[in-house]
Motif scaffolding. Structure first.
Motif, PDB file in Angstrom:
ATOM      1  N   LEU A 176       2.858  48.853  10.764  1.00 54.33           N
ATOM      2  CA  LEU A 176       2.288  47.472  10.091  1.00 54.33           C
ATOM      3  C   LEU A 176       1.023  47.733  10.217  1.00 54.33           C
ATOM      4  O   LEU A 176      -0.094  47.452   9.231  1.00 54.33           O
ATOM      5  CB  LEU A 176       2.628  46.364  10.850  1.00 54.33           C
ATOM      6  CG  LEU A 176       4.048  45.826  10.700  1.00 54.33           C
ATOM      7  CD1 LEU A 176       4.274  44.584  11.746  1.00 54.33           C
ATOM      8  CD2 LEU A 176       4.073  45.314   9.492  1.00 54.33           C
ATOM      9  N   THR A 177       0.260  48.616  11.309  1.00 55.58           N
ATOM     10  CA  THR A 177      -1.191  48.639  11.165  1.00 55.58           C
ATOM     11  C   THR A 177      -1.736  49.906  10.142  1.00 55.58           C
ATOM     12  O   THR A 177      -2.531  49.600   9.506  1.00 55.58           O
ATOM     13  CB  THR A 177      -1.522  49.461  12.532  1.00 55.58           C
ATOM     14  OG1 THR A 177      -1.162  48.622  13.954  1.00 55.58           O
ATOM     15  CG2 THR A 177      -2.989  49.575  12.873  1.00 55.58           C
ATOM     16  N   LEU A 178      -0.718  50.487   9.978  1.00 61.72           N
ATOM     17  CA  LEU A 178      -1.193  51.746   8.856  1.00 61.72           C
ATOM     18  C   LEU A 178      -0.693  51.049   7.319  1.00 61.72           C
ATOM     19  O   LEU A 178      -1.206  51.835   6.353  1.00 61.72           O
ATOM     20  CB  LEU A 178      -0.283  52.765   9.019  1.00 61.72           C
ATOM     21  CG  LEU A 178      -0.350  53.620  10.478  1.00 61.72           C
ATOM     22  CD1 LEU A 178       0.378  54.850  10.363  1.00 61.72           C
ATOM     23  CD2 LEU A 178      -1.859  54.230  10.112  1.00 61.72           C
ATOM     24  N   VAL A 179      -0.085  50.006   7.228  1.00 61.04           N
ATOM     25  CA  VAL A 179      -0.027  49.549   5.881  1.00 61.04           C
ATOM     26  C   VAL A 179      -1.227  49.265   4.962  1.00 61.04           C
ATOM     27  O   VAL A 179      -1.094  50.035   3.901  1.00 61.04           O
ATOM     28  CB  VAL A 179       0.983  47.961   5.939  1.00 61.04           C
ATOM     29  CG1 VAL A 179       0.932  47.459   4.614  1.00 61.04           C
ATOM     30  CG2 VAL A 179       2.566  48.350   6.461  1.00 61.04           C
ATOM     31  N   PRO A 180      -2.333  48.801   5.611  1.00 57.85           N
ATOM     32  CA  PRO A 180      -3.376  48.399   4.721  1.00 57.85           C
ATOM     33  C   PRO A 180      -3.943  49.923   4.089  1.00 57.85           C
ATOM     34  O   PRO A 180      -4.248  50.130   2.961  1.00 57.85           O
ATOM     35  CB  PRO A 180      -4.418  47.903   5.516  1.00 57.85           C
ATOM     36  CG  PRO A 180      -3.590  47.285   6.646  1.00 57.85           C
ATOM     37  CD  PRO A 180      -2.295  48.103   6.857  1.00 57.85           C
ATOM     38  N   VAL A 181      -3.973  50.903   5.140  1.00 54.98           N
ATOM     39  CA  VAL A 181      -4.447  52.335   4.710  1.00 54.98           C
ATOM     40  C   VAL A 181      -3.724  52.810   3.858  1.00 54.98           C
ATOM     41  O   VAL A 181      -3.932  53.363   2.913  1.00 54.98           O
ATOM     42  CB  VAL A 181      -4.692  53.097   6.044  1.00 54.98           C
ATOM     43  CG1 VAL A 181      -4.945  54.627   5.695  1.00 54.98           C
ATOM     44  CG2 VAL A 181      -5.524  52.688   7.025  1.00 54.98           C
ATOM     45  N   ALA A 182      -2.303  52.869   3.984  1.00 56.21           N
ATOM     46  CA  ALA A 182      -1.260  53.224   3.019  1.00 56.21           C
ATOM     47  C   ALA A 182      -1.419  52.841   1.566  1.00 56.21           C
ATOM     48  O   ALA A 182      -1.402  53.479   0.559  1.00 56.21           O
ATOM     49  CB  ALA A 182      -0.091  53.232   3.326  1.00 56.21           C
ATOM     50  N   PHE A 183      -1.921  51.340   1.471  1.00 49.54           N
ATOM     51  CA  PHE A 183      -2.112  50.959   0.399  1.00 49.54           C
ATOM     52  C   PHE A 183      -3.340  51.228  -0.469  1.00 49.54           C
ATOM     53  O   PHE A 183      -3.100  51.454  -1.724  1.00 49.54           O
ATOM     54  CB  PHE A 183      -2.163  49.399   0.726  1.00 49.54           C
ATOM     55  CG  PHE A 183      -2.458  48.383  -0.591  1.00 49.54           C
ATOM     56  CD1 PHE A 183      -1.493  48.124  -1.792  1.00 49.54           C
ATOM     57  CD2 PHE A 183      -3.652  48.074  -0.826  1.00 49.54           C
ATOM     58  CE1 PHE A 183      -1.663  47.459  -2.668  1.00 49.54           C
ATOM     59  CE2 PHE A 183      -4.090  47.399  -2.034  1.00 49.54           C
ATOM     60  CZ  PHE A 183      -2.896  46.904  -3.142  1.00 49.54           C
ATOM     61  N   VAL A 184      -4.408  51.458   0.343  1.00 47.74           N
ATOM     62  CA  VAL A 184      -5.526  51.975  -0.392  1.00 47.74           C
ATOM     63  C   VAL A 184      -5.271  53.333  -0.852  1.00 47.74           C
ATOM     64  O   VAL A 184      -5.702  53.694  -1.832  1.00 47.74           O
ATOM     65  CB  VAL A 184      -6.546  51.899   0.711  1.00 47.74           C
ATOM     66  CG1 VAL A 184      -7.930  52.583   0.132  1.00 47.74           C
ATOM     67  CG2 VAL A 184      -7.101  50.350   1.084  1.00 47.74           C
ATOM     68  N   VAL A 185      -4.874  54.266   0.011  1.00 46.97           N
ATOM     69  CA  VAL A 185      -4.462  55.703  -0.307  1.00 46.97           C
ATOM     70  C   VAL A 185      -3.754  55.671  -1.617  1.00 46.97           C
ATOM     71  O   VAL A 185      -4.028  56.367  -2.654  1.00 46.97           O
ATOM     72  CB  VAL A 185      -3.712  56.449   0.714  1.00 46.97           C
ATOM     73  CG1 VAL A 185      -3.505  57.675   0.194  1.00 46.97           C
ATOM     74  CG2 VAL A 185      -4.913  56.649   1.974  1.00 46.97           C
ATOM     75  N   LEU A 186      -2.598  54.833  -1.490  1.00 46.87           N
ATOM     76  CA  LEU A 186      -1.601  55.175  -2.668  1.00 46.87           C
ATOM     77  C   LEU A 186      -2.014  54.380  -4.042  1.00 46.87           C
ATOM     78  O   LEU A 186      -2.127  54.931  -5.173  1.00 46.87           O
ATOM     79  CB  LEU A 186      -0.379  54.241  -2.399  1.00 46.87           C
ATOM     80  CG  LEU A 186       0.656  54.876  -1.386  1.00 46.87           C
ATOM     81  CD1 LEU A 186       1.845  54.226  -1.173  1.00 46.87           C
ATOM     82  CD2 LEU A 186       1.119  56.222  -1.919  1.00 46.87           C
ATOM     83  N   SER A 187      -2.895  53.087  -3.781  1.00 48.51           N
ATOM     84  CA  SER A 187      -3.439  52.300  -5.281  1.00 48.51           C
ATOM     85  C   SER A 187      -4.752  53.049  -5.527  1.00 48.51           C
ATOM     86  O   SER A 187      -4.890  53.324  -6.921  1.00 48.51           O
ATOM     87  CB  SER A 187      -3.577  50.930  -4.623  1.00 48.51           C
ATOM     88  OG  SER A 187      -4.713  50.770  -3.599  1.00 48.51           O
ATOM     89  N   VAL A 188      -5.499  53.530  -4.427  1.00 50.39           N
ATOM     90  CA  VAL A 188      -6.932  53.913  -5.179  1.00 50.39           C
ATOM     91  C   VAL A 188      -7.092  55.190  -5.457  1.00 50.39           C
ATOM     92  O   VAL A 188      -7.298  55.874  -6.668  1.00 50.39           O
ATOM     93  CB  VAL A 188      -8.203  53.625  -4.285  1.00 50.39           C
ATOM     94  CG1 VAL A 188      -9.390  53.781  -4.622  1.00 50.39           C
ATOM     95  CG2 VAL A 188      -8.072  52.111  -4.147  1.00 50.39           C
ATOM     96  N   TYR A 189      -6.565  56.202  -4.428  1.00 47.31           N
ATOM     97  CA  TYR A 189      -6.695  57.647  -4.560  1.00 47.31           C
ATOM     98  C   TYR A 189      -5.542  58.113  -5.410  1.00 47.31           C
ATOM     99  O   TYR A 189      -5.694  58.763  -6.594  1.00 47.31           O
ATOM    100  CB  TYR A 189      -6.562  58.166  -3.236  1.00 47.31           C
ATOM    101  CG  TYR A 189      -7.753  58.120  -2.504  1.00 47.31           C
ATOM    102  CD1 TYR A 189      -8.879  58.637  -2.676  1.00 47.31           C
ATOM    103  CD2 TYR A 189      -7.734  57.091  -1.355  1.00 47.31           C
ATOM    104  CE1 TYR A 189     -10.157  58.459  -1.793  1.00 47.31           C
ATOM    105  CE2 TYR A 189      -8.833  56.700  -0.645  1.00 47.31           C
ATOM    106  CZ  TYR A 189     -10.022  57.320  -1.033  1.00 47.31           C
ATOM    107  OH  TYR A 189     -11.173  57.040  -0.344  1.00 47.31           O
ATOM    108  N   VAL A 190      -4.291  58.023  -4.964  1.00 47.80           N
ATOM    109  CA  VAL A 190      -3.159  58.651  -5.969  1.00 47.80           C
ATOM    110  C   VAL A 190      -3.125  58.127  -7.209  1.00 47.80           C
ATOM    111  O   VAL A 190      -2.704  58.548  -8.022  1.00 47.80           O
ATOM    112  CB  VAL A 190      -1.775  58.447  -4.988  1.00 47.80           C
ATOM    113  CG1 VAL A 190      -0.678  59.042  -5.713  1.00 47.80           C
ATOM    114  CG2 VAL A 190      -1.932  59.107  -3.825  1.00 47.80           C
TER     115      VAL A 190
END
Length: 295
Positions: free
Chosen positions: A15-29
């Motif tokens: 759950l802690t990594l969800v925001p980071v994963a969201f940013v990586v997937l939505s912004v970078y990828v």
């Protein structure tokens, strides 16, 4: 007090990594995929989604300025990487010998990296200026015919940028390689001294292979500098004279925001990404493989 179960801890970490994963997937990828998609459309001033196949890539590789940009990036890489690696390793080897004032030397050598490429470029633009820089100082010292116009000469301007970049990055490479040298087993150094192996042979054939992971890390950092080369070019020459010092990053920025050719800029950015993967993936694979062998 209740002890947390392993599954509960894993859930909290996820759950802690969800925001980071969201940013990586939505912004970078997401950004990368969007640019790759736009590069296959007829987008010009604004993005549109009319499929055009590889038209933008054909236009890109028919563009003389893109060829100049790629040539400059290749020339920059061929000189910048070996020169920075050699200077960085030489500085690291010297400091590793336990010279006096080690902390002061490390600070001095690393200081250029503390400055941005913009500041570095402005400083070296002034130093290379034919009217106010090194040439002017030489004339005031009595060398009346002194001339140094590399930065305004289309054939030599790119070398002034390479010189400034090497000066800027050598300190970082020194720190990375010094960490590797500090990890070399003391018994290996003792064996080298007992066998009486010349210093240059010891470094070339024994020490350098033993710090392969550090060298690979330095190579990855320098490759990123090559690909991201933009600030120092803008600060020193603005891509000139003419387009003599243009580089891919500047080509992309200019076509995206000034010439309003979004599709062409996206094709250039996608091509640059593929070049990055072509270089970085083998290096990272080699680094992980060496790490696995060492473990």
């Amino acid at each position: 007090m209740f002890a947390k179960s392993p599954s509960s801890s894993r859930l909290q970490a996820a759950l802690t990594l969800v925001p980071v994963a969201f940013v990586v997937l939505s912004v970078y990828v997401g950004g990368v995929l969007w640019a790759a998609g736009i590069s296959l459309t007829r987008s010009s001033m604004l993005p549109n989604y009319r499929f055009a196949g590889f038209t933008q890539y054909i236009n890109l590789f028919s563009n003389a300025r893109w060829h100049v940009s790629l040539t400059n990036m290749a020339l920059f890489a061929v000189i910048f990487i070996p020169a920075t690696l050699f200077i960085g390793y030489s500085l690291a080897a010297m400091i590793n010998r336990g010279v006096r004032g080690e902390n002061a030397l490390r600070t001095i050598y690393l200081y250029p990296f503390a400055m941005s490429f913009i500041v570095t470029g402005l400083v070296w633009r002034w130093l290379f200026d034919p009217n106010y820089g090194i040439a002017d100082v030489a004339r005031k010292l009595g060398f009346e015919n002194a001339s140094f116009d590399w930065i305004v000469n289309a054939d030599t301007a790119i070398f002034t940028i390479i010189f400034a970049a090497v000066w800027h990055s050598s300190g970082l490479v020194m720190v990375v390689l010094l960490a590797g040298l500090r990890g070399v087993d003391d018994d290996l150094w003792k064996a080298i001294r007992i066998e009486g192996i010349p210093a240059w042979k010891a470094h070339l054939y024994i020490i350098v292979p033993s710090i392969g992971a550090s060298i690979t890390t330095a190579l990855v950092l320098m490759c990123l500098t090559v690909v991201r080369l933009f600030d120092v070019v803008v600060a020193m020459t603005g891509g000139g004279p003419g387009i003599a010092t243009d580089v891919p990053a500047k080509f992309i920025i200019d076509h995206m925001f000034e010439r309003q050719q979004v599709g062409l800029a996206s094709a250039a950015a996608t091509t640059l990404l593929l070049l990055v993967l072509l270089v970085s993936v083998p290096l990272l694979y080699l680094k992980n493989r060496r790490k696995g062998v060492a473990e």
